[in-house]
Design a protein around this motif. Structure first.
Motif, PDB file in Angstrom:
ATOM      1  N   ALA A 234       0.836  -1.209   0.000  1.00 26.44           N
ATOM      2  CA  ALA A 234       0.000   0.000   0.000  1.00 26.44           C
ATOM      3  C   ALA A 234       0.867   1.255   0.000  1.00 26.44           C
ATOM      4  O   ALA A 234       0.619   2.198  -0.760  1.00 26.44           O
ATOM      5  CB  ALA A 234      -0.932  -0.008   1.204  1.00 26.44           C
ATOM      6  N   GLU A 235       1.895   1.271   0.841  1.00 24.62           N
ATOM      7  CA  GLU A 235       2.754   2.451   0.938  1.00 24.62           C
ATOM      8  C   GLU A 235       3.540   2.694  -0.346  1.00 24.62           C
ATOM      9  O   GLU A 235       3.629   3.827  -0.830  1.00 24.62           O
ATOM     10  CB  GLU A 235       3.726   2.289   2.114  1.00 24.62           C
ATOM     11  CG  GLU A 235       3.050   2.287   3.475  1.00 24.62           C
ATOM     12  CD  GLU A 235       3.969   1.846   4.600  1.00 24.62           C
ATOM     13  OE1 GLU A 235       3.468   1.614   5.716  1.00 24.62           O
ATOM     14  OE2 GLU A 235       5.189   1.722   4.374  1.00 24.62           O
ATOM     15  N   ARG A 236       4.084   1.644  -0.916  1.00 25.30           N
ATOM     16  CA  ARG A 236       4.921   1.807  -2.102  1.00 25.30           C
ATOM     17  C   ARG A 236       4.111   2.072  -3.361  1.00 25.30           C
ATOM     18  O   ARG A 236       4.664   2.560  -4.367  1.00 25.30           O
ATOM     19  CB  ARG A 236       5.831   0.583  -2.280  1.00 25.30           C
ATOM     20  CG  ARG A 236       6.996   0.584  -1.304  1.00 25.30           C
ATOM     21  CD  ARG A 236       7.813  -0.682  -1.382  1.00 25.30           C
ATOM     22  NE  ARG A 236       8.326  -0.976  -2.701  1.00 25.30           N
ATOM     23  CZ  ARG A 236       9.460  -0.482  -3.203  1.00 25.30           C
ATOM     24  NH1 ARG A 236      10.200   0.359  -2.481  1.00 25.30           N
ATOM     25  NH2 ARG A 236       9.869  -0.810  -4.416  1.00 25.30           N
TER      26      ARG A 236
ATOM     27  N   ARG B 266      -2.731  -2.294  -2.912  1.00 29.51           N
ATOM     28  CA  ARG B 266      -2.268  -1.390  -3.970  1.00 29.51           C
ATOM     29  C   ARG B 266      -3.364  -0.405  -4.352  1.00 29.51           C
ATOM     30  O   ARG B 266      -3.099   0.792  -4.568  1.00 29.51           O
ATOM     31  CB  ARG B 266      -1.834  -2.225  -5.179  1.00 29.51           C
ATOM     32  CG  ARG B 266      -1.056  -1.455  -6.227  1.00 29.51           C
ATOM     33  CD  ARG B 266      -0.505  -2.395  -7.282  1.00 29.51           C
ATOM     34  NE  ARG B 266       0.506  -3.290  -6.729  1.00 29.51           N
ATOM     35  CZ  ARG B 266       0.321  -4.587  -6.521  1.00 29.51           C
ATOM     36  NH1 ARG B 266      -0.844  -5.163  -6.788  1.00 29.51           N
ATOM     37  NH2 ARG B 266       1.283  -5.326  -6.011  1.00 29.51           N
ATOM     38  N   ALA B 267      -4.600  -0.880  -4.411  1.00 31.27           N
ATOM     39  CA  ALA B 267      -5.720  -0.002  -4.769  1.00 31.27           C
ATOM     40  C   ALA B 267      -5.923   1.102  -3.736  1.00 31.27           C
ATOM     41  O   ALA B 267      -6.263   2.242  -4.086  1.00 31.27           O
ATOM     42  CB  ALA B 267      -6.998  -0.824  -4.922  1.00 31.27           C
ATOM     43  N   LEU B 268      -5.714   0.790  -2.451  1.00 36.14           N
ATOM     44  CA  LEU B 268      -5.848   1.812  -1.417  1.00 36.14           C
ATOM     45  C   LEU B 268      -4.802   2.905  -1.633  1.00 36.14           C
ATOM     46  O   LEU B 268      -5.112   4.107  -1.556  1.00 36.14           O
ATOM     47  CB  LEU B 268      -5.678   1.181  -0.033  1.00 36.14           C
ATOM     48  CG  LEU B 268      -5.813   2.132   1.159  1.00 36.14           C
ATOM     49  CD1 LEU B 268      -7.198   2.760   1.211  1.00 36.14           C
ATOM     50  CD2 LEU B 268      -5.509   1.405   2.468  1.00 36.14           C
ATOM     51  N   GLY B 269      -3.562   2.501  -1.929  1.00 35.32           N
ATOM     52  CA  GLY B 269      -2.528   3.485  -2.194  1.00 35.32           C
ATOM     53  C   GLY B 269      -2.826   4.314  -3.427  1.00 35.32           C
ATOM     54  O   GLY B 269      -2.685   5.544  -3.420  1.00 35.32           O
ATOM     55  N   LEU B 270      -3.277   3.669  -4.484  1.00 32.66           N
ATOM     56  CA  LEU B 270      -3.542   4.387  -5.726  1.00 32.66           C
ATOM     57  C   LEU B 270      -4.744   5.320  -5.605  1.00 32.66           C
ATOM     58  O   LEU B 270      -4.820   6.330  -6.313  1.00 32.66           O
ATOM     59  CB  LEU B 270      -3.746   3.390  -6.872  1.00 32.66           C
ATOM     60  CG  LEU B 270      -2.500   2.589  -7.258  1.00 32.66           C
ATOM     61  CD1 LEU B 270      -2.827   1.584  -8.357  1.00 32.66           C
ATOM     62  CD2 LEU B 270      -1.369   3.520  -7.716  1.00 32.66           C
TER      63      LEU B 270
END
Length: 302
Positions: free
Chosen positions: A229-231, A287-291
């Motif tokens: 999520a962070e990256r 990944r979706a949360l980060g994006l």
């Protein structure tokens, strides 16, 4: 425990005490989980040359590039990286086979005589070569002087002790792994300074298709989802090694993750801090949360 293959694994590591300590921790975890012996192989990297500014390496990921070369040409079987040092783009032929449980992700304030950040006198010198740490300290104390410093953990602590700087900001995880907890004056609250994406986490990298099953034995799912999520922020906003970006994912309950991101002076963004919460149980959801945060940031970019 599986001991079918008894050939020792060659683990590539940088030569610094911190890198060797972290790699030895991973080697011991692999041995305990799988029965495989692991031998450390020291690789000198481009980032180890302190005469080269971190904002001008010959290749992205100065601390990782030469280790990755050694992996690709077969000199070593796996490599251990401080995950925050890895470029956001994957490298064809290599995969992150394991992410062990994360250490403390926060930054640590290390000052002479135990003087806290809020108590340091105006004009005092704070050592850091990280754009993220520099702008974060400037937000908290605009009256302090930021001084670029390079070198390993002991070198930077020595510069504090000898008066070259009055304080330095380092990753808490590295200090803890080296047994230097007594050098920490205070842990910097993420409300003041968010850590770098994946700070405190280690990445165990292998050639794609090799050792995946064995390395899975030391993988920590909660850590993996948090750093994914962070990256996601790095690629999502087109960050470089000099972008001042912080991100920290934390677990709430019922598989819900809170992700906080801050970006300074990047493609039209003066400064923004965004927090978002979502259900995360897979890498795609992390990944979706980060994006989703990137989408909001991109709206501000020129």
């Amino acid at each position: 425990m599986s001991t079918t293959n008894t050939a020792p694994l060659k683990l590539g590591t940088r030569g610094s005490l911190l890198a060797r300590t972290q790699s030895q921790m991973v080697a011991e975890a692999i041995n305990e989980a799988t029965g495989r012996q692991v031998e450390l192989t020291i690789i000198r990297t481009e980032g180890d040359d302190v005469s080269i500014p971190l904002d001008a390496p010959s290749r992205p990921g100065a601390f990782a590039a030469t280790l990755r070369d050694a992996l690709l040409d077969g000199r070593v079987d796996l490599a251990v990286h401080s995950f925050k040092d890895l470029p956001s783009a994957p490298l064809p032929g290599l995969s992150i086979a394991a992410i062990p449980r994360r250490s403390d992700p926060r930054d640590a304030w290390c000052s002479r005589d135990g003087v806290r950040l809020e108590d340091l006198p105006a004009g005092a010198k704070v050592g850091t070569s990280s754009p993220r740490r520099a702008v974060g300290i400037e937000r908290a104390r605009a009256d302090l002087q930021i001084v670029p410093i390079r070198g390993n953990v002991d070198t930077r602590l020595r510069k504090v002790a000898e008066g070259e700087v009055d304080a330095a900001v380092l990753a808490a995880a590295g200090l803890l792994r080296l047994g230097h907890e007594d050098a920490i004056t205070e842990y910097i609250d993420p409300g003041t300074l968010l850590p770098a994406p994946a700070q405190g986490a280690l990445a165990v990298e292998c050639r794609t298709g090799e050792l995946a099953a064995e390395m899975a034995a030391i993988d920590n799912e909660d850590t993996r989802l948090a750093v994914v999520a962070e990256r996601a922020i790095l690629a999502g906003i087109g960050a470089t090694c000099t972008t001042a970006v912080g991100a920290l994912a934390s677990w709430l309950h019922d598989d819900r993750m809170n992700l906080v991101v801050e970006v300074t002076a990047h493609r039209g963004i003066v400064y923004d801090r965004i927090s978002r919460t979502g259900h995360v149980s897979t890498e795609d959801e992390a990944r979706a949360l980060g994006l989703s945060i990137c989408d909001e940031l991109l709206d501000q970019m020129g």
